[in-house]
Write a protein that holds these residues in place. Structure first.
Motif, PDB file in Angstrom:
ATOM      1  N   ILE A 222       0.829  -1.200   0.000  1.00 54.69           N
ATOM      2  CA  ILE A 222       0.000   0.000   0.000  1.00 54.69           C
ATOM      3  C   ILE A 222       0.866   1.254   0.000  1.00 54.69           C
ATOM      4  O   ILE A 222       0.557   2.244  -0.691  1.00 54.69           O
ATOM      5  CB  ILE A 222      -0.964  -0.023   1.205  1.00 54.69           C
ATOM      6  CG1 ILE A 222      -2.059  -1.071   0.966  1.00 54.69           C
ATOM      7  CG2 ILE A 222      -1.585   1.357   1.445  1.00 54.69           C
ATOM      8  CD1 ILE A 222      -3.011  -1.270   2.104  1.00 54.69           C
ATOM      9  N   TYR A 295      -8.517   6.363   0.325  1.00 51.59           N
ATOM     10  CA  TYR A 295      -9.428   5.233   0.110  1.00 51.59           C
ATOM     11  C   TYR A 295     -10.001   5.226  -1.295  1.00 51.59           C
ATOM     12  O   TYR A 295     -10.232   4.149  -1.875  1.00 51.59           O
ATOM     13  CB  TYR A 295     -10.528   5.223   1.176  1.00 51.59           C
ATOM     14  CG  TYR A 295     -10.087   4.484   2.405  1.00 51.59           C
ATOM     15  CD1 TYR A 295     -10.108   3.100   2.451  1.00 51.59           C
ATOM     16  CD2 TYR A 295      -9.586   5.162   3.503  1.00 51.59           C
ATOM     17  CE1 TYR A 295      -9.666   2.410   3.560  1.00 51.59           C
ATOM     18  CE2 TYR A 295      -9.130   4.480   4.625  1.00 51.59           C
ATOM     19  CZ  TYR A 295      -9.185   3.096   4.642  1.00 51.59           C
ATOM     20  OH  TYR A 295      -8.720   2.414   5.739  1.00 51.59           O
ATOM     21  N   MET A 298      -7.169   3.676  -3.311  1.00 53.48           N
ATOM     22  CA  MET A 298      -6.961   2.261  -3.011  1.00 53.48           C
ATOM     23  C   MET A 298      -8.080   1.381  -3.545  1.00 53.48           C
ATOM     24  O   MET A 298      -7.832   0.345  -4.177  1.00 53.48           O
ATOM     25  CB  MET A 298      -6.808   2.061  -1.495  1.00 53.48           C
ATOM     26  CG  MET A 298      -5.492   2.532  -0.923  1.00 53.48           C
ATOM     27  SD  MET A 298      -5.252   2.061   0.826  1.00 53.48           S
ATOM     28  CE  MET A 298      -6.399   3.165   1.672  1.00 53.48           C
ATOM     29  N   ILE A 299      -9.337   1.774  -3.308  1.00 55.95           N
ATOM     30  CA  ILE A 299     -10.467   0.919  -3.685  1.00 55.95           C
ATOM     31  C   ILE A 299     -10.666   0.871  -5.190  1.00 55.95           C
ATOM     32  O   ILE A 299     -10.832  -0.200  -5.779  1.00 55.95           O
ATOM     33  CB  ILE A 299     -11.759   1.390  -2.980  1.00 55.95           C
ATOM     34  CG1 ILE A 299     -11.658   1.149  -1.473  1.00 55.95           C
ATOM     35  CG2 ILE A 299     -12.978   0.646  -3.542  1.00 55.95           C
ATOM     36  CD1 ILE A 299     -12.804   1.744  -0.664  1.00 55.95           C
ATOM     37  N   PHE A 305      -6.925  -2.540  -0.485  1.00 58.23           N
ATOM     38  CA  PHE A 305      -7.064  -1.416   0.436  1.00 58.23           C
ATOM     39  C   PHE A 305      -7.040  -1.849   1.899  1.00 58.23           C
ATOM     40  O   PHE A 305      -7.340  -2.991   2.242  1.00 58.23           O
ATOM     41  CB  PHE A 305      -8.365  -0.653   0.149  1.00 58.23           C
ATOM     42  CG  PHE A 305      -9.636  -1.452   0.322  1.00 58.23           C
ATOM     43  CD1 PHE A 305     -10.393  -1.355   1.478  1.00 58.23           C
ATOM     44  CD2 PHE A 305     -10.082  -2.295  -0.685  1.00 58.23           C
ATOM     45  CE1 PHE A 305     -11.561  -2.081   1.647  1.00 58.23           C
ATOM     46  CE2 PHE A 305     -11.254  -3.028  -0.541  1.00 58.23           C
ATOM     47  CZ  PHE A 305     -11.992  -2.911   0.627  1.00 58.23           C
ATOM     48  N   THR A 424     -15.788  -0.268   5.624  1.00 59.92           N
ATOM     49  CA  THR A 424     -14.934   0.906   5.483  1.00 59.92           C
ATOM     50  C   THR A 424     -15.757   2.178   5.398  1.00 59.92           C
ATOM     51  O   THR A 424     -15.463   3.178   6.058  1.00 59.92           O
ATOM     52  CB  THR A 424     -14.041   0.768   4.232  1.00 59.92           C
ATOM     53  OG1 THR A 424     -13.156  -0.344   4.412  1.00 59.92           O
ATOM     54  CG2 THR A 424     -13.222   2.021   3.995  1.00 59.92           C
TER      55      THR A 424
END
Length: 497
Positions: A222, A295, A298-299, A305, A424
């Motif tokens: 990440i 986020y 990442m998603i 994520f 999340t």
């Protein structure tokens, strides 16, 4: 002092917390809490007047809050995670939140004597051989592990040493199986939602948390992704792993200085900053914008994520920088779900009921409804599940109230792998409510969702900005009715748990 043997340790843990004993304790308490609410529900129907009914519910919430707190704090283990999940200001009654928020990072600590045994066994050297200094008191202890502050010999910098509690895995699996049985009962009696699939995904994710090698790899992956996609600086800080000091039960990484987000209001007050003033509002918006950007990337850009942004894992550093800690729960979305989620978020942001209905089918979310305006209710349900914004004047979401969309649209099947996205979003909503800022993550994520759909050939190019929406850069004034809610405890240090 004689060194403890692991067989002795495990035997001691087993004798004091046998699975059958934990199961008995859980069911006695769970049935008591559930029965209390059903009795209250019956009594409320016999009373006229909204104020009297509300007072009865508030009294029941206070009573239940004490019982839930006792269950989570005394049994510990997985139930500390349950407290993190349900003790959110946007979801649970205020009485629950006041009690459960204090449980964050408050798990019983493993003794330093036993910590030394774990380190010697996992790393092959004693604490004195590895570290120049090592604080015997943990800076934080959570359900699976605890963290100590230390300094590696010749390293010159402080590190966080994460040590797994011995014998905890068996206990937590027992807890999860009991919760699955209770979820199935609720699913068949009171809640029209596929709770069993949700708990199965929880079991899978929690199982991953016991492997610190996997966590270290996720942390590095990440960090590398965010660095590659943010040339002007990372939206969130990610601790660096210390090479050669990682095993399944021990993880050594950077120690990051800062203030736990739960203590932000207290820290501002100490510095003479009004937690509800303009300067504080700017800082809070920067914090939310950083998390939202991270986020969104990442998603929708990678599908891999960090899936556990509860308050105990978020640290506020200098200049309102955000550090995201604990990568035990990460999720890799399959390509079809990543694109399906992008389509769903676009439907929410564009207020498009037809696109929402199509997205449900694409994602495998099975629904049934007999109400006349089923499409509108499905849109409302999508917002409740996958957006952070609350309706005007609403400070607490009540997903299982009689007026909730989930009572009008039954969710008969829900993909297990989608639960981490749902969780999340719910945790981000809890943070936004706690910070007193009501915003839509769907709107902020729209550029990332569009980019993912265009790359997949699902959407023709639009004239959309690659930047985040305006409030990210130029914070708005607090809307009328917005309130700053802080749930702080007495801690002054941060834990990388």
């Amino acid at each position: 002092m004689p060194m403890l043997q692991f067989q002795d340790v495990n035997e001691k843990l087993s004798n004091s917390s046998r699975p059958w004993h934990r199961s008995f304790q859980f069911w006695v308490r769970a049935v008591d809490i559930y029965t209390g609410y059903k009795i209250c529900q019956f009594r409320v129907r016999l009373v006229k007047g909204a104020q009297k009914q509300e007072a009865m519910w508030e009294a029941q919430h206070e009573l239940a809050a004490d019982k839930i707190y006792s269950l989570c704090s005394e049994l510990g283990g997985f139930f500390l995670k349950v407290a993190q999940l349900i003790g959110k200001p946007d979801l649970a009654p205020a009485a629950w939140v006041r009690r459960l928020v204090t449980l964050c990072d408050r798990a019983p600590a493993t003794s330093f004597e036993l910590v030394q045994v774990v380190l010697k066994r996992e790393l092959g050297k004693s604490v004195g051989e590895l570290f120049e200094k090592f604080d015997p008191d943990p800076v934080g202890s959570a359900s699976i592990a605890q963290v100590h502050r230390a300094r590696i010999r010749g390293g010159g910098r402080d590190v966080a040493v994460k040590v797994q509690h011995p014998g905890i895995q068996e206990l937590m699996m027992t807890d999860i199986h009991n919760l699955q049985a209770f979820a199935l009962f609720l699913q068949k009696t009171d809640i029209k939602f596929d709770l069993l699939s949700v708990t199965k995904e929880i079991e899978k994710q929690v199982g991953y948390e016991f492997d610190f090698v996997r966590e270290a790899e996720a942390m590095g992956r990440i960090q590398q992704f965010l660095s590659a996609n943010n040339k002007k600086g990372l939206p969130v800080l990610v601790p660096r792993v210390t090479p050669n000091l990682v095993t399944r039960k021990v993880l050594v990484m950077d120690f990051i200085e800062g203030t736990p987000i739960m203590n932000l209001g207290d820290e501002m007050a100490k510095r003479g900053i009004n937690p509800g003033g303009k300067m504080a509002q700017l800082a809070k918006q920067k914090i939310l914008s950083s998390l939202t950007q991270a986020y969104g990337q990442m998603i929708f850009k990678s599908g891999f994520f960090h899936a556990d942004p509860h308050p105990g894992n978020i640290l506020i550093c200098k200049n309102s920088e955000v550090a995201l800690l604990d990568y035990g729960q990460v999720k890799h979305l399959p390509e079809n779900l990543r694109i399906g989620c992008a389509n769903l978020i676009l439907g929410i942001a564009d207020n498009d009921p037809l696109q929402i209905e199509q997205s449900y089918k694409e994602l495998g979310i099975g629904t049934s409804s007999r109400c006349a305006n089923a499409q509108q209710e499905m849109l409302k349900l999508a917002r409740a599940m996958f957006d952070t914004q609350l309706p005007p004047g609403v400070t607490v979401a009540s997903p299982f109230s009689e007026e909730s969309s989930i009572k009008k649209v039954a969710v008969q099947s829900f993909p297990e792998e989608l639960f981490c996205v749902l969780r999340t979003v719910q945790l981000l909503r809890g943070l936004s409510v706690g910070l007193g800022i009501n915003y839509s993550c769907a709107e902020q994520w729209k550029p990332f969702a569009e980019e993912a759909l265009i790359a997949a050939g699902r959407l023709k190019g639009r004239n959309h900005s690659q930047r985040l929406p305006r409030w990210i850069h130029r914070p708005r004034r607090a809307a009328r009715g917005d309130t700053v809610v802080t749930n702080c405890d007495k801690r002054k240090t941060k834990k990388n748990v």
